[in-house]
Enzyme design. Structure first.
Site: not given
Length: 246
Positions: A20, A99
């Site tokens: 992130y 993913k």
């Protein structure tokens, strides 16, 4: 900062920040370049594929460039993507897929025989890791048809397999995360070491197939399922996701 952390992630199989935090750095540079386009350079992380080909392995020049995947972090960005697609063609259907976070590879088959596998590298030139890829049980050595084809997939270690493997390690020798372990395992100089790691693969694209003209992405995926039946993960996951419509 991005160049430093990309080198750790793609070339040294290490991380110092979370995915992130890395994504937010990329978002920031995209914002800056959007506001000040004169600052965009050819070597910007937004203009290049991160990663290099390791000099230890033989180099492989990709027949089709292995591009980076585009990220979206909000509904607005997803809608913007949809708008750009529909500006080209209004008749659009989407294939929604899982993913997988691992190491992207290209698998090359000649007359249905697996002859070579390579890492993405910088998108143009990767590393020949054929012998290591041969240790992955879900990569078939022969296809169901004698076709010349190059496919792209993501080599990974599942969370369960990663946790099971770590349980067997001494505290000081535990692996940091599954993605780095998968990437490091594929770059082992000794394929017998690679064979001890619970590597798997998820095939998601046809890079090149001159003998067949696919009319859609979903058609190519169904063809891959037909000729690569040994890929149990591929078949199982795709059957669930093909039914999804956006």
């Amino acid at each position: 900062q991005i160049a430093y952390h990309s080198d750790l992630y793609y070339n040294q199989n290490r991380t110092e920040i979370s995915d992130y935090e890395y994504d937010m750095l990329m978002q920031e540079i995209k914002r800056i370049e959007s506001e000040f386009p004169q600052l965009v350079t050819a070597d910007s992380p937004t203009q290049t594929v991160q990663g290099i080909a390791n000099s230890t392995f033989e180099k492989v020049t990709h027949t089709v460039k292995m591009e980076s995947l585009l990220d979206a972090f909000s509904y607005e960005e997803l809608r913007d993507f949809d708008d750009r697609v529909k500006a080209v063609s209004s008749d659009v259907q989407y294939v929604v897929e899982t993913k997988i976070d691992g190491l992207s590879v290209a698998l090359e088959y000649k007359q249905g025989e697996f002859i070579r596998g390579a890492t993405r590298g910088n998108g143009f030139i990767g590393e020949d890791i054929t012998e290591n890829l041969k240790t992955i049980k879900n990569i078939p050595s022969k296809l169901k048809e004698k076709v010349d084809i190059i496919v792209r997939g993501e080599v990974f270690i599942s969370k369960k397999d990663f946790d099971d493997l770590n349980e067997k390690q001494d505290e000081e020798n535990k692996f940091a995360n599954a993605r780095n372990l998968a990437a490091g395992s594929l770059r082992q100089l000794d394929s017998t070491v690679t064979a001890t790691r619970p590597l798997d693969i998820y095939i998601f694209n046809v890079q090149k197939c001159e003998s067949i003209n696919f009319s859609s992405h979903i058609e190519s995926l169904k063809y891959l399922e037909k000729i690569m039946l040994d890929l149990k993960n591929f078949a199982k996951e795709k059957k669930k996701l093909w039914k999804t419509k956006v």
